[in-house]
Design an enzyme around this catalytic site. Structure first.
Site, PDB file in Angstrom:
ATOM      1  N   CYS A   1       0.709  -1.273  -0.083  1.00  0.00           N
ATOM      2  CA  CYS A   1      -0.107   0.103   0.003  1.00  0.00           C
ATOM      3  C   CYS A   1       0.843   1.319   0.028  1.00  0.00           C
ATOM      4  O   CYS A   1       1.277   1.712   1.162  1.00  0.00           O
ATOM      5  CB  CYS A   1      -0.979   0.026   1.277  1.00  0.00           C
ATOM      6  SG  CYS A   1      -2.148   1.388   1.227  1.00  0.00           S
TER       7      CYS A   1
ATOM      8  N   CYS B   1      -0.603   4.005   1.954  1.00  0.00           N
ATOM      9  CA  CYS B   1      -0.358   3.972   3.562  1.00  0.00           C
ATOM     10  C   CYS B   1       1.178   4.165   3.718  1.00  0.00           C
ATOM     11  O   CYS B   1       1.523   4.673   4.951  1.00  0.00           O
ATOM     12  CB  CYS B   1      -0.582   2.479   3.980  1.00  0.00           C
ATOM     13  SG  CYS B   1      -1.985   1.756   3.589  1.00  0.00           S
ATOM     14  N   ASP B   2       2.144   3.914   3.282  1.00  0.00           N
ATOM     15  CA  ASP B   2       3.474   3.765   3.693  1.00  0.00           C
ATOM     16  C   ASP B   2       4.430   4.530   2.747  1.00  0.00           C
ATOM     17  O   ASP B   2       5.659   4.765   3.206  1.00  0.00           O
ATOM     18  CB  ASP B   2       4.044   2.340   3.606  1.00  0.00           C
ATOM     19  CG  ASP B   2       3.162   1.478   4.427  1.00  0.00           C
ATOM     20  OD1 ASP B   2       2.614   1.898   5.610  1.00  0.00           O
ATOM     21  OD2 ASP B   2       3.110   0.333   4.198  1.00  0.00           O
TER      22      ASP B   2
END
Length: 317
Positions: A137, A140-141
């Site tokens: 992701c 997300c990261d």
């Protein structure tokens, strides 16, 4: 004859969507049962720092966020069962739910929040390195790779979207694909080829993830045309080979889209079967974020509550 327990609301799956649905259902006095599967809390339990969930100015660990969500639902009376749903009968209400531990239930309404599992390559140490340089992701990261070098694997829209997003942070993004052309949409390909931070590595497959005590340090790859094996230094390795919605237990009883995600009705969580609602990543191939999943869990719980109210009113007319 064994009596099968009857519930007003059963939530299949956990994670941000399931826990939020449980919170709203329990506060509405519906005493929900959450059958949380064998990975309670979902994918966020494998995530380290979560910095895009509102209310945590310093960020929060994924497992801590999920634990607190569950704890909040327990305060209002949510019940949990550590089991996996193996089959459901949606042909009539109440719905019949069977679990892998032998438990069976009848449910007036079902909320499905089983999520979608990221696809991985099956490499040695791949799963152990999630959150330590391996991710599925970018949204997300990606922030954690500012001014770093990262590699993305895949050739569809997911991989190209991830690669382009990562260029907001990373110094350089290498896009590894096992073929000599992408299967992604033409507009996405054009956008990728025009991005000066992205370099495509064609006809290449990842064979091994290299790492040390701090995390990922590189990749061992093979050119499938020449069979040449090389090592590539990297700070992060992103999987962009898609997600698989966890819907097999439904056995075709709900309408799904072409990729297997549950179809819902416009802005509502209603599915093709009255009394069955879907929330979170199992019905969302586009956003796939903890906060959007939590929001959809709220809407599913409210719809279930109002569905039950309407059914009650019909019986009393």
């Amino acid at each position: 004859m064994t009596t099968i327990a009857h519930r007003q609301v059963i939530i299949v799956g956990s994670g941000p969507a399931g826990y939020t649905a449980a919170l709203y259902s329990s506060r509405a006095g519906l005493n929900p049962l959450v059958i949380e599967g064998h990975e309670p809390g979902g994918q966020l339990t494998t995530t380290t720092d979560v910095e895009n969930f509102p209310g945590f100015p310093e960020g929060v660990m994924g497992p801590d966020l999920m634990a607190n969500m569950k704890k909040q639902t327990l305060r209002f009376g949510t019940e949990y069962l550590s089991a996996k749903v193996t089959s459901v009968d949606l042909s009539k209400r109440p719905f019949h739910v069977k679990c892998d531990n032998g438990a069976e239930f009848m449910a007036e309404t079902l909320i499905i929040s089983t999520g979608a599992s990221a696809k991985y390559l099956g490499l040695k140490n791949e799963m152990e390195l999630i959150g330590k340089g391996v991710s599925a992701c970018a949204t997300c990261d990606g922030f954690f790779y500012r001014n770093r070098v990262v590699h993305v694997v895949g050739g569809g829209d997911t991989a190209l979207e991830e690669a382009n997003f990562l260029t907001r942070f990373a110094e350089k993004v290498y896009l590894i694909h096992r073929k000599d052309q992408f299967r992604a949409s033409k507009p996405m390909q054009e956008r990728t080829f025009k991005n000066p931070k992205i370099e495509v590595v064609w006809n290449t497959e990842v064979k091994e993830i290299l790492f040390n005590e701090t995390g990922v340090t590189g990749l061992k790859v093979i050119n499938n045309k020449t069979n040449e094996i090389t090592e590539r230094k990297t700070d992060g390795f992103f999987l962009g080979i898609g997600h698989e919605p966890n819907t097999k237990f439904l056995n075709g009883q709900l309408e799904l889209d072409d990729h297997g995600y549950i179809k819902t009705q416009g802005f509502h969580p209603d599915t093709s079967v009255a009394g069955v609602f879907a929330c979170g990543d199992v019905q969302d191939p586009y956003y796939r974020q903890a906060i959007s999943a939590a929001g959809s869990g709220c809407t599913a719980a409210i719809r279930a509550e109002r569905f039950l109210e309407a059914e009650h009113d019909k019986k009393n007319q």
